[in-house]
Design a protein around this motif. Structure first.
Motif, PDB file in Angstrom:
ATOM      1  N   GLU A  43       0.832  -1.206   0.000  1.00 45.53           N
ATOM      2  CA  GLU A  43       0.000   0.000   0.000  1.00 45.53           C
ATOM      3  C   GLU A  43       0.868   1.258   0.000  1.00 45.53           C
ATOM      4  O   GLU A  43       0.574   2.229  -0.698  1.00 45.53           O
ATOM      5  CB  GLU A  43      -0.913   0.008   1.227  1.00 45.53           C
TER       6      GLU A  43
ATOM      7  N   GLN B 294       2.175   1.767  -3.404  1.00 47.78           N
ATOM      8  CA  GLN B 294       1.152   2.309  -4.312  1.00 47.78           C
ATOM      9  C   GLN B 294       0.945   3.791  -4.040  1.00 47.78           C
ATOM     10  O   GLN B 294       0.790   4.611  -4.959  1.00 47.78           O
ATOM     11  CB  GLN B 294      -0.165   1.553  -4.136  1.00 47.78           C
ATOM     12  N   GLN B 295       0.945   4.145  -2.761  1.00 45.73           N
ATOM     13  CA  GLN B 295       0.761   5.540  -2.363  1.00 45.73           C
ATOM     14  C   GLN B 295       1.893   6.404  -2.932  1.00 45.73           C
ATOM     15  O   GLN B 295       1.648   7.482  -3.485  1.00 45.73           O
ATOM     16  CB  GLN B 295       0.759   5.614  -0.823  1.00 45.73           C
TER      17      GLN B 295
END
Ligand code: SF4
Length: 504
Positions: free
Chosen positions: A471, A474-475
């Protein structure tokens, strides 16, 4: 001083040998030589695994038809004048031998190498009865001289260096303590030859009893066995009932397999098949020949469907040499004639779990013994069956049972385990372990720490961490994209290109 319990004695001797650097050095050297020889020995086969399977098949059928094979042996052996004596236990075997030797004025008995005779302790018993009993196998001769028991079923004197042996012979016979192995061998050879011609009785074991011809198969490297059965006028064979094989044709497979696993040889130097006393048209051999078929609780092993495969053993010694426990504590620590993995299976069944159950625990269950066994006995599994039987027979102490119960609970419920891994519980737990398991675990080892988190928990945490990392990644990518978009230069106001290809 009161006699130590077998288990206590085993632990003391094991610890002593495990931390004796000289013992470890000698054993390591001898095992290394053995391994090199056996590796070459097995490679000589075009298909070693096939030979192994065939040997296992022969031994399995022999044991599964033990009753018939033994009766066949008896009937064929007695046809040529031999006598068979069935001995239920040590006492019956010893009484039979004493009865034979006392019938005549006998002062000297020569013995070939035999674990069955060690099992009944006939050497010491003859001595107590005023009859000299002399071991004639070089290794056995040396251990007898040293007042010890054989260290290994194939190499009884494996625990001694050549310097130890020269020193021993120097003390006993006054030869030079610097004698070479050749000089030692020549000295013992001369000493024994004089005894062979004087002996009235020769006692040997049997590598195999051959049912279809009523013969005794003996395999050896020194020729002392041949002299033991051919010089004296009486030959007595002591053989466990499991030594039977159905046919002389089976030796084609079994003898080479035994040799290559026992010593790494293609075939042992001297191989004899003896079918009875001297016949009228023969020039040598004994006047009388007896075979004592020794049960001594082998039928207890036979009665156990899971463990009876242990009777297939051909006494090659390969499992002893492969066993990390045997290699560390040595053969004497076991306190029994049969040591190593096969001893740890047989002895508790033959002599009872009450005194010998600890031997079944003298294994890390690594399975190396099973891997090397030429007759494919699943030794490490049989050790587990023995452990189960000893618990079922009520020989596990109540403290052990309580500890195992607690252990089981902790292992079934991780939260319990984790509770005992913190603060005051942790010190209570460690002191319980030290007090209760101290003797088993030994003073020289630290009890390993339990992992702070279960594997399951660690795995889930790891997955969560990976998910979080994903995550975050992705951020970061989104932010990078936004930055790039923000930095992107606004398009300039260029005039529209003229369309040169316009058509009417
Ligand atoms: S159990 Fe197998 S490896 Fe061990 S001595 Fe017997 S035959 Fe050899």
């Amino acid at each position: 001083m009161a006699e130590l319990l077998k288990e206590e004695d085993f632990k003391l001797k094991s610890e002593e040998k495990a931390f004796d650097p000289d013992h470890r050095r000698i054993i390591r050297n001898n095992m290394l030589k053995y391994e090199m020889a056996v590796t070459i020995g097995r490679k000589r086969y075009l298909n070693y695994e096939l030979a192994r399977k065939r040997t296992a098949g022969i031994r399995y059928r022999a044991i599964m038809n033990l009753d018939k094979n033994l009766v066949d042996f008896e009937s064929n052996f007695t046809k040529r004048g031999g006598k068979v004596i069935w001995a239920l236990d040590e006492k019956e075997a010893v009484d039979a031998i004493l009865e034979i030797v006392k019938r005549q004025y006998i002062t000297l008995v020569v013995k070939g190498k035999s674990m069955a005779t060690e099992e009944i302790g006939i050497g010491d018993i003859l001595m107590k009865n005023g009859i000299e009993s002399l071991e004639t196998d070089l290794g056995e001769f040396l251990v007898q001289l040293a007042g010890e028991k054989p260290y290994h079923i194939i190499t009884p004197v494996m625990h001694k260096s050549k310097e130890d042996i020269a020193q021993l012979l120097s003390e006993k016979f006054g030869i030079s303590p610097k004698s070479t192995p050749e000089e030692i061998t020549m000295f013992v050879r001369k000493h024994l030859r004089e005894k062979f011609v004087k002996a009235d009785v020769g006692i040997t074991g049997a590598n195999f009893l051959i049912a279809d011809i009523g013969g005794v198969a003996l395999t050896e490297n020194e020729g002392n066995g041949m002299m033991t059965f051919s010089f004296p006028k009486i030959h007595i064979v002591v053989a466990g009932i499991e030594k039977i094989i159905p046919s002389i044709a089976d030796l084609d497979v079994i003898w080479p397999v035994l040799a290559s696993n026992g010593t790494g040889q293609t075939i042992t130097a001297y191989n004899s098949v003896i079918t009875g006393p001297r016949q009228a048209d023969e020039t040598d051999g004994p006047d009388e020949m007896y075979v004592i078929l020794l049960d001594n609780n082998r039928t207890n092993v036979l009665a156990k469907p899971e463990q009876r495969k242990a009777l297939m053993c051909i006494k090659c010694g390969a499992c002893l040499n492969a066993c990390p426990v045997y290699r560390t504590i040595g053969g004497h620590a076991y306190g029994s004639v049969y040591s190593g993995p096969i001893g740890a299976v047989l002895v508790p069944i033959m002599k009872g779990h009450e005194e010998y159950k600890h031997l079944s625990y003298a294994s890390s269950l690594c399975g190396r013994c099973t891997e090397v066994c030429p007759v494919m006995i699943p030794l490490h599994k049989l050790l587990l069956y023995n452990r189960r039987d000893s618990v079922n027979e009520g020989f596990a102490p109540s403290s052990e049972k309580r500890i195992m119960k607690m252990y089981r609970r902790m292992m079934m419920k991780r939260s319990w385990l984790e509770t005992t891994n913190t603060g005051v519980f942790r010190s209570i737990r460690n002191s319980v372990i030290k007090n209760r398991l101290g003797k088993v675990w030994g003073d020289r080892r630290e009890f390993p720490e339990f992992a702070r988190k279960s594997f399951n928990r660690q795995w889930k945490d790891k997955l969560k961490e990976q998910q979080r990392e994903l995550e975050r990644e992705q951020q970061r990518e989104k932010e990078l994209l936004r930055e790039q978009q923000a930095k992107q230069v606004e398009p300039e106001n260029h005039p529209e290109p003229e369309n040169e290809n316009t058509t009417d």
